[in-house]
Design a protein around this motif. Sequence first.
Motif, PDB file in Angstrom:
ATOM      1  N   ASN A   1       0.709  -1.344  -0.082  1.00 41.45           N
ATOM      2  CA  ASN A   1       0.115   0.068   0.034  1.00 41.45           C
ATOM      3  C   ASN A   1       0.844   1.382   0.125  1.00 41.45           C
ATOM      4  OD1 ASN A   1      -2.614   1.222   0.076  1.00 41.45           O
ATOM      5  ND2 ASN A   1      -2.143   1.887   2.195  1.00 41.45           N
ATOM      6  N   GLU A   2       2.074   1.184   0.666  1.00 43.38           N
ATOM      7  CA  GLU A   2       2.953   2.321   0.828  1.00 43.38           C
ATOM      8  C   GLU A   2       3.472   2.769  -0.738  1.00 43.38           C
ATOM      9  OE1 GLU A   2       3.712   4.713   3.211  1.00 43.38           O
ATOM     10  OE2 GLU A   2       1.956   3.720   4.154  1.00 43.38           O
ATOM     11  N   GLN A   3       3.779   1.320  -1.283  1.00 44.61           N
ATOM     12  CA  GLN A   3       4.295   1.548  -2.762  1.00 44.61           C
ATOM     13  C   GLN A   3       3.306   2.226  -3.415  1.00 44.61           C
ATOM     14  OE1 GLN A   3       5.454  -2.368  -3.992  1.00 44.61           O
ATOM     15  NE2 GLN A   3       7.183  -2.412  -2.558  1.00 44.61           N
ATOM     16  N   VAL A   4       1.955   1.713  -3.480  1.00 39.98           N
ATOM     17  CA  VAL A   4       0.795   2.362  -4.266  1.00 39.98           C
ATOM     18  C   VAL A   4       0.864   3.999  -4.128  1.00 39.98           C
ATOM     19  CG1 VAL A   4      -1.845   2.446  -4.464  1.00 39.98           C
ATOM     20  CG2 VAL A   4      -0.644   0.305  -4.379  1.00 39.98           C
ATOM     21  N   GLU A   5       0.837   4.412  -2.579  1.00 39.70           N
ATOM     22  CA  GLU A   5       0.761   5.686  -2.376  1.00 39.70           C
ATOM     23  C   GLU A   5       2.052   6.634  -2.789  1.00 39.70           C
ATOM     24  OE1 GLU A   5       0.325   6.661   1.835  1.00 39.70           O
ATOM     25  OE2 GLU A   5      -1.314   4.993   2.193  1.00 39.70           O
ATOM     26  N   LYS A   6       3.348   5.878  -2.963  1.00 39.60           N
ATOM     27  CA  LYS A   6       4.507   6.425  -3.417  1.00 39.60           C
ATOM     28  C   LYS A   6       4.273   6.783  -4.917  1.00 39.60           C
ATOM     29  CE  LYS A   6       8.853   5.990  -5.163  1.00 39.60           C
ATOM     30  NZ  LYS A   6       8.698   6.268  -6.527  1.00 39.60           N
ATOM     31  N   GLN A   7       3.811   5.840  -5.671  1.00 43.41           N
ATOM     32  CA  GLN A   7       3.584   5.885  -7.028  1.00 43.41           C
ATOM     33  C   GLN A   7       2.667   6.842  -7.438  1.00 43.41           C
ATOM     34  OE1 GLN A   7       5.902   4.395  -9.262  1.00 43.41           O
ATOM     35  NE2 GLN A   7       4.856   5.652 -10.667  1.00 43.41           N
ATOM     36  N   TRP A   8       1.476   6.761  -6.668  1.00 43.25           N
ATOM     37  CA  TRP A   8       0.294   7.591  -6.872  1.00 43.25           C
ATOM     38  C   TRP A   8       0.951   9.256  -7.063  1.00 43.25           C
ATOM     39  CZ3 TRP A   8      -3.700   8.641  -9.340  1.00 43.25           C
ATOM     40  CH2 TRP A   8      -4.408   9.774  -9.044  1.00 43.25           C
ATOM     41  N   GLY A   9       1.887   9.579  -5.764  1.00 44.58           N
ATOM     42  CA  GLY A   9       2.698  10.864  -5.684  1.00 44.58           C
ATOM     43  C   GLY A   9       3.419  10.994  -6.899  1.00 44.58           C
ATOM     44  N   ASP A  10       4.168   9.982  -7.490  1.00 43.26           N
ATOM     45  CA  ASP A  10       4.781   9.985  -8.657  1.00 43.26           C
ATOM     46  C   ASP A  10       3.811  10.443  -9.980  1.00 43.26           C
ATOM     47  OD1 ASP A  10       7.077   9.622  -7.252  1.00 43.26           O
ATOM     48  OD2 ASP A  10       7.221   7.649  -7.993  1.00 43.26           O
ATOM     49  N   VAL A  11       2.872   9.835  -9.843  1.00 41.51           N
ATOM     50  CA  VAL A  11       1.858  10.229 -11.206  1.00 41.51           C
ATOM     51  C   VAL A  11       1.318  11.584 -11.031  1.00 41.51           C
ATOM     52  CG1 VAL A  11      -0.427   9.752 -11.754  1.00 41.51           C
ATOM     53  CG2 VAL A  11       0.928   7.937 -11.319  1.00 41.51           C
ATOM     54  N   LEU A  12       1.074  12.073  -9.689  1.00 45.63           N
ATOM     55  CA  LEU A  12       0.704  13.454  -9.694  1.00 45.63           C
ATOM     56  C   LEU A  12       1.620  14.468  -9.875  1.00 45.63           C
ATOM     57  CD1 LEU A  12      -1.639  13.216  -6.385  1.00 45.63           C
ATOM     58  CD2 LEU A  12      -2.390  13.207  -8.854  1.00 45.63           C
ATOM     59  N   VAL A  13       2.862  14.236  -9.636  1.00 43.29           N
ATOM     60  CA  VAL A  13       3.977  14.907  -9.884  1.00 43.29           C
ATOM     61  C   VAL A  13       4.189  15.225 -11.404  1.00 43.29           C
ATOM     62  CG1 VAL A  13       6.523  15.305  -9.991  1.00 43.29           C
ATOM     63  CG2 VAL A  13       5.473  14.607  -7.797  1.00 43.29           C
ATOM     64  N   ARG A  14       3.934  14.253 -12.133  1.00 41.47           N
ATOM     65  CA  ARG A  14       3.947  14.324 -13.652  1.00 41.47           C
ATOM     66  C   ARG A  14       2.848  15.148 -14.134  1.00 41.47           C
ATOM     67  NH1 ARG A  14       9.135  14.050 -14.284  1.00 41.47           N
ATOM     68  NH2 ARG A  14       9.955  12.006 -13.570  1.00 41.47           N
ATOM     69  N   TYR A  15       1.708  14.942 -13.688  1.00 42.32           N
ATOM     70  CA  TYR A  15       0.624  15.719 -14.157  1.00 42.32           C
ATOM     71  C   TYR A  15       0.850  17.267 -13.678  1.00 42.32           C
ATOM     72  CZ  TYR A  15      -2.493  11.951 -15.647  1.00 42.32           C
ATOM     73  OH  TYR A  15      -2.956  10.895 -16.449  1.00 42.32           O
ATOM     74  N   GLN A  16       1.301  17.393 -12.414  1.00 45.55           N
ATOM     75  CA  GLN A  16       1.600  18.875 -12.046  1.00 45.55           C
ATOM     76  C   GLN A  16       2.667  19.466 -12.842  1.00 45.55           C
ATOM     77  OE1 GLN A  16      -0.244  20.507  -9.436  1.00 45.55           O
ATOM     78  NE2 GLN A  16       0.831  22.244 -10.639  1.00 45.55           N
ATOM     79  N   GLU A  17       3.513  18.918 -13.382  1.00 43.04           N
ATOM     80  CA  GLU A  17       4.624  19.327 -14.068  1.00 43.04           C
ATOM     81  C   GLU A  17       3.891  19.781 -15.406  1.00 43.04           C
ATOM     82  OE1 GLU A  17       8.776  17.802 -15.734  1.00 43.04           O
ATOM     83  OE2 GLU A  17       7.123  16.317 -16.343  1.00 43.04           O
ATOM     84  N   ARG A  18       3.111  18.949 -16.060  1.00 44.13           N
ATOM     85  CA  ARG A  18       2.422  19.309 -17.233  1.00 44.13           C
ATOM     86  C   ARG A  18       1.497  20.688 -17.163  1.00 44.13           C
ATOM     87  NH1 ARG A  18      -1.984  15.498 -20.465  1.00 44.13           N
ATOM     88  NH2 ARG A  18      -2.938  15.756 -18.339  1.00 44.13           N
ATOM     89  N   ALA A  19       0.746  20.767 -15.918  1.00 41.37           N
ATOM     90  CA  ALA A  19      -0.127  21.772 -15.695  1.00 41.37           C
ATOM     91  C   ALA A  19       0.733  23.056 -15.546  1.00 41.37           C
ATOM     92  CB  ALA A  19      -0.883  21.255 -14.408  1.00 41.37           C
ATOM     93  N   ASP A  20       1.939  22.825 -14.772  1.00 40.18           N
ATOM     94  CA  ASP A  20       2.744  24.046 -14.463  1.00 40.18           C
ATOM     95  C   ASP A  20       3.340  24.915 -15.862  1.00 40.18           C
ATOM     96  OD1 ASP A  20       2.242  23.912 -11.959  1.00 40.18           O
ATOM     97  OD2 ASP A  20       3.952  23.031 -11.407  1.00 40.18           O
ATOM     98  N   LYS A  21       3.825  23.662 -16.730  1.00 42.40           N
ATOM     99  CA  LYS A  21       4.498  24.061 -18.165  1.00 42.40           C
ATOM    100  C   LYS A  21       3.351  24.671 -18.867  1.00 42.40           C
ATOM    101  CE  LYS A  21       8.510  21.243 -17.828  1.00 42.40           C
ATOM    102  NZ  LYS A  21       9.658  21.970 -18.155  1.00 42.40           N
ATOM    103  N   THR A  22       2.120  24.022 -18.807  1.00 39.63           N
ATOM    104  CA  THR A  22       1.030  24.732 -19.743  1.00 39.63           C
ATOM    105  C   THR A  22       0.503  25.924 -19.326  1.00 39.63           C
ATOM    106  OG1 THR A  22       0.177  22.203 -19.938  1.00 39.63           O
ATOM    107  CG2 THR A  22      -1.215  23.808 -20.483  1.00 39.63           C
ATOM    108  N   LYS A  23       0.989  26.222 -18.151  1.00 40.56           N
ATOM    109  CA  LYS A  23       0.464  27.588 -17.691  1.00 40.56           C
ATOM    110  C   LYS A  23       1.499  28.785 -18.319  1.00 40.56           C
ATOM    111  CE  LYS A  23       0.284  30.562 -13.589  1.00 40.56           C
ATOM    112  NZ  LYS A  23       0.479  30.710 -12.197  1.00 40.56           N
ATOM    113  N   ASN A  24       2.665  28.325 -18.595  1.00 38.65           N
ATOM    114  CA  ASN A  24       3.708  29.127 -19.389  1.00 38.65           C
ATOM    115  C   ASN A  24       3.231  29.260 -20.656  1.00 38.65           C
ATOM    116  OD1 ASN A  24       5.079  29.429 -16.880  1.00 38.65           O
ATOM    117  ND2 ASN A  24       6.471  27.731 -17.419  1.00 38.65           N
ATOM    118  N   LEU A  25       3.019  28.057 -21.429  1.00 40.56           N
ATOM    119  CA  LEU A  25       2.522  27.834 -22.770  1.00 40.56           C
ATOM    120  C   LEU A  25       1.249  28.942 -22.836  1.00 40.56           C
ATOM    121  CD1 LEU A  25       2.359  26.699 -25.829  1.00 40.56           C
ATOM    122  CD2 LEU A  25       0.728  25.091 -24.810  1.00 40.56           C
ATOM    123  N   LEU A  26       0.239  28.880 -22.098  1.00 39.81           N
ATOM    124  CA  LEU A  26      -0.765  29.823 -22.182  1.00 39.81           C
ATOM    125  C   LEU A  26      -0.547  31.126 -22.182  1.00 39.81           C
ATOM    126  CD1 LEU A  26      -3.172  27.756 -19.753  1.00 39.81           C
ATOM    127  CD2 LEU A  26      -3.337  28.028 -22.317  1.00 39.81           C
TER     128      LEU A  26
END
Length: 195
Positions: free
Chosen positions: A31-56
Motif C-alpha cells: 500500500n505504501e508503494q501504491v501511495e508513493k507511485q500515486w505521488g509520482d503520477v501526480l508530480v508528472r501531471y503537475q509538471e504538465r499543468a505548470d508548463k502549460t500555464k507558461n504555454l498559455l
Amino acid sequence: MKNLGRYIGLGFLALIIFWAWTFYNGTIGINEQVEKQWGDVLVRYQERADKTKNLLEIVKGAADFEQETLTQVIEARSKASSINLNADQLTPENLKAFEDAQAQFTGALSRLMVTVERYPDLKAVAAFRDFQAQYEGMENRISVERRKFNDVVRQYNTRIKRFPGNLLAGMFNFEEKGYFKAQEGTENAPDISFK
C-alpha cells in the motif's frame, strides 16, 4: 496427553497470528508503494499543468490567436488541477473521474498544439518551440508513471483478493484500488485518409 491437544491448539493459534501479522505488514508495504507511485503520477501531471500555464502566457501574447481554443485549454487545466485524490481515495470511481478530467485536459492541449500550426509567427517564438520539444517528453513520463502505478496496484489488489488473504483484507479494511484505463475508442485504429 491432555496437554498435547492444548499445545497443538496453541501452536495452531500462533501460526494464524504469525500469518495475519505477515499479511498485514506485507499489505501495508505494498500500500505504501501504491501511495508513493500515486505521488509520482501526480508530480508528472503537475509538471504538465505548470508548463502549460507558461504555454498559455506565450499564446496569449499572440494577438490574433483563436480565443475559443485558448479558453478550452484554460478551463480544462483548471478542472484537471482541481481534482485532488490522496492514496486513500483511489477507488475505481474516483480514479475514473480523475482520469476523465486529465483526458479532457490532454484533448484541449492537443487541439491547441494543432491550432498553433496555423500561426507561423507563434511557432517561431523560442519559448513555444521549447515547449513543443518538452511536451512529448511530459506525456511520455506521465504514461510511464501510470504504467508503474497500475503494476503496484495490481500487486496490492491481487494480495487482498487471494484466498485466504481476502479474509483478513476485509478485517483490516484493505480495499481495492482503481487502475488507469485506456480512454474509450483508443482500441480502434485512427481512420487516416488523404483526399
